[in-house]
Design an enzyme around this catalytic site. Structure first.
Site, PDB file in Angstrom:
ATOM      1  CG  HIS A 102     -35.117  -4.193  60.689  1.00 49.52           C
ATOM      2  ND1 HIS A 102     -35.481  -2.888  60.929  1.00 49.52           N
ATOM      3  CD2 HIS A 102     -36.114  -4.966  61.202  1.00 49.52           C
ATOM      4  CE1 HIS A 102     -36.640  -2.860  61.545  1.00 49.52           C
ATOM      5  NE2 HIS A 102     -37.059  -4.109  61.737  1.00 49.52           N
ATOM      6  CG  ASP A 103     -32.969  -0.316  59.861  1.00 50.42           C
ATOM      7  OD1 ASP A 103     -32.352   0.224  58.936  1.00 50.42           O
ATOM      8  OD2 ASP A 103     -34.083  -0.874  59.712  1.00 50.42           O
ATOM      9  N   GLY A 120     -35.652  -4.157  65.945  1.00 50.22           N
ATOM     10  CA  GLY A 120     -34.998  -3.262  65.004  1.00 50.22           C
ATOM     11  C   GLY A 120     -34.565  -1.955  65.635  1.00 50.22           C
TER      12      GLY A 120
END
Length: 257
Positions: A102-103, A120
């Protein structure tokens, strides 16, 4: 656009012209696949992040044009506590069994070799090369055209054009092969070598100057060299993780220049 058998496409998904989902591909909600993206079997793109703080907020995932995603790759969308979006640039190659968390943000032309995993919020610059089974700590930055060796744990930032190796990543030189293959002229490579040696002396006794003094010296001496300035600006930028340390002893310089 071609969607093969046993694919699943969630709500609010956009798929560009000439994209192809070969088979058994899952594209989850609020995901954008650019023109000409190819997803091989058993890839999942835009699935919910593996973050215990995530509560179903409307975050997204964007994959740039012509990127190729090979078998069993997993790419998760962003989080509300991060940037809210996982972004992969155009013309990337993400090889089998890799994970983009994520991200994360990947630039243009990044190559991720088999079995690479990243935490992340990782940021990878254009044209970087991450070799097989490397592991990137969350919030790490990998600079433009940097090289991360195989089976390498990266716990801190890698400078643009840097080359890191080892069980725990250590800076061993610059990515000379990429520089030569991408048309960087010998005079510029020579100046980059000189600047790099000034920043990272081969031996501890080579200079008594502290690193900040060396940075200032290199900035003054090579102010007209765009690639050296790029490295210095990367070092000066805010960082969660600091910089990868230099390998003990002499650098590995195998470019033959």
């Amino acid at each position: 656009m071609r969607i093969g058998p046993w694919c699943s496409i969630g709500p609010d998904v956009e798929i560009g012209d000439n994209a192809e989902l070969i088979s058994h591909v899952v594209v989850d909600e609020r995901t954008t696949l650019g023109e000409g993206v190819v997803c091989y079997p058993f890839t999942t793109v835009g699935m919910a992040p593996q973050d215990l703080k995530y509560r179903g907020e409307p975050t997204s995932c964007i994959v740039g044009a012509r990127t190729i995603i090979r078998e069993n790759v997993t790419i998760h969308r962003g989080t509300a506590t991060g940037t809210g979006v996982t972004r992969i640039g155009p013309d990337c190659l993400i090889m089998a069994n890799s994970h983009v968390a994520h991200d994360c943000t990947l630039g243009r032309g990044v190559i991720i070799v088999n079995n690479v995993v990243m935490g992340g919020h990782v940021v990878i610059g254009d044209d970087a090369r991450i070799m097989g089974a490397a592991a990137l700590h969350q919030f790490v930055r990998i600079g433009h055209a940097a090289l991360v060796g195989g089976v390498c744990g990266v716990e801190a930032d890698v400078i643009p054009y840097g080359s890191v190796l080892g069980n725990r990543a250590r800076l061993v030189g610059l990515h000379w092969i990429w520089l030569r293959r991408n048309g960087v002229q010998p005079d510029e490579i020579r100046r980059m070598r000189q600047a790099f040696r000034a920043l990272y002396p081969k031996a501890a006794h080579a200079t008594s100057a502290v690193f900040q003094d060396r940075l200032e010296h290199v900035r003054q001496t090579y102010a007209d060299d765009a690639r050296v300035v790029e490295i210095l600006d990367f070092i000066a930028a805010p960082s969660h993780r600091g910089l990868v340390r230099v390998q003990n002893g002499d650098m590995i310089e195998s470019d033959g220049a």
